[in-house]
Design an enzyme around this catalytic site. Structure first.
Site, mmCIF file in Angstrom:
data_model
loop_
_atom_site.group_PDB
_atom_site.id
_atom_site.type_symbol
_atom_site.label_atom_id
_atom_site.label_comp_id
_atom_site.label_asym_id
_atom_site.label_seq_id
_atom_site.Cartn_x
_atom_site.Cartn_y
_atom_site.Cartn_z
ATOM 1 N N GLU A 41 47.744 -11.798 0.971
ATOM 2 C CA GLU A 41 47.141 -12.157 2.249
ATOM 3 C C GLU A 41 45.996 -11.206 2.601
ATOM 4 O OE1 GLU A 41 48.594 -12.868 6.907
ATOM 5 O OE2 GLU A 41 49.856 -11.724 5.517
ATOM 6 N N LYS A 111 47.285 -19.941 9.014
ATOM 7 C CA LYS A 111 48.595 -19.374 9.341
ATOM 8 C C LYS A 111 49.069 -19.818 10.725
ATOM 9 C CE LYS A 111 50.903 -14.840 9.095
ATOM 10 N NZ LYS A 111 50.650 -13.402 8.793
ATOM 11 N N CYS A 145 52.500 -15.676 4.411
ATOM 12 C CA CYS A 145 53.337 -14.553 4.863
ATOM 13 C C CYS A 145 54.495 -14.996 5.768
ATOM 14 C CB CYS A 145 52.443 -13.516 5.546
ATOM 15 S SG CYS A 145 53.240 -11.899 5.772
#
Length: 268
Positions: A41, A111, A145
């Site tokens: 990331e 995200k 993540c």
């Protein structure tokens, strides 16, 4: 498909140095026969959310995208990289992009679940569900993540037919249960292969835990890095994913109509 997972330490805001690491990893991965390289990331710019938000420019973001595409083309390898993305209204998202081996973007994702106050101050949470594309003989999707720690996110990808879930991450030290326990469980319950690429070392005072993994659709670990720099490999086979789903048919035996009647905040 043979995939390679990069685990390395980035230098915050040193785009050239970080992209050289990605370039070298792509070269080595292709030499080892890998078809795709997954990177951590925000690796091209390093992980320091507020500093990135303050210092990165639109030109920097274009440079990252252009250089990532050039790396994929030069080595003839598909590449997943993660970087900030400027959206409408001045919002910034943490994004991930899958490039094919000609450097063309075939899938992107922003995200949804931001982790910690610093990420929330620097970036806006996205709302779009993960999408799925056919790539290399597999149905592939992206998360980033913290997203993968929520069963709803992984199930959303699986429900769309994903067989391989590619996850750039920046997991701090002290959370070893995530790669060792949670990710194999997520892979097993949604019957999808999960590849998870983490940072190692320290960036802007934050220590990273490493332990990048590839978890099979049967919950097994197909690859597991240590805590230092590494490049691990795994072969992902759609036939093995199908076999895991046939052996224990979680997806087929779900009863979402019933779960909805139970009430509560989730029907995943």
């Amino acid at each position: 498909m043979k995939i390679a997972v990069l685990q390395a330490e980035a230098t915050v805001l040193d785009l050239e140095a970080n992209l050289r690491v990605v370039d070298d990893a792509a070269r080595r991965a292709r030499q080892d026969g890998a078809d795709l390289l997954l990177t951590p990331e925000l690796f091209p710019c390093g992980y320091s959310p507020e500093l990135l938000r303050q210092r990165l420019t639109a030109e920097d973001l274009r440079l990252i995208a252009d250089r990532a595409a050039a790396i994929a083309r030069r080595h003839g390898i598909a590449l997943v990289y993660s970087a900030p993305r400027q959206a409408a209204g001045g919002r910034w998202h943490i994004s991930a992009t899958l490039l094919d081996d000609a450097g063309r973007a075939v899938l992107s994702y922003d995200k949804v679940h931001l982790f910690g106050d610093e990420e929330r101050r620097a970036f806006a949470p996205a709302e779009d569900a993960p999408r799925v594309v056919e790539h290399g003989g597999l149905r592939v999707s992206l998360l980033i993540c913290y997203d993968v720690e929520f069963p709803e996110s992984v199930r959303a990808a699986s429900d769309q037919g994903a067989e391989l879930l590619l996850v750039p991450t920046a997991l701090g030290a002290g959370f070893a249960a995530v790669p060792n326990i949670l990710l194999p469980a997520r892979a097993l319950e949604s019957q999808v292969v999960i590849a998870y690429a983490n940072h190692c070392g320290a960036e802007s005072g934050l220590e990273f835990g490493g332990e990048s993994v590839v978890a099979g659709a049967d919950g097994s670990l197909l690859a597991h890095a240590g805590t230092g720099p590494d490049l691990v490999h795994a072969v992902v086979d759609s036939a093995l994913v199908a076999a895991a789903r046939e052996r224990v048919p979680y997806l087929r035996d779900r009863r979402p109509d019933l779960y909805g009647r139970w009430g509560g905040r989730s029907t995943a």
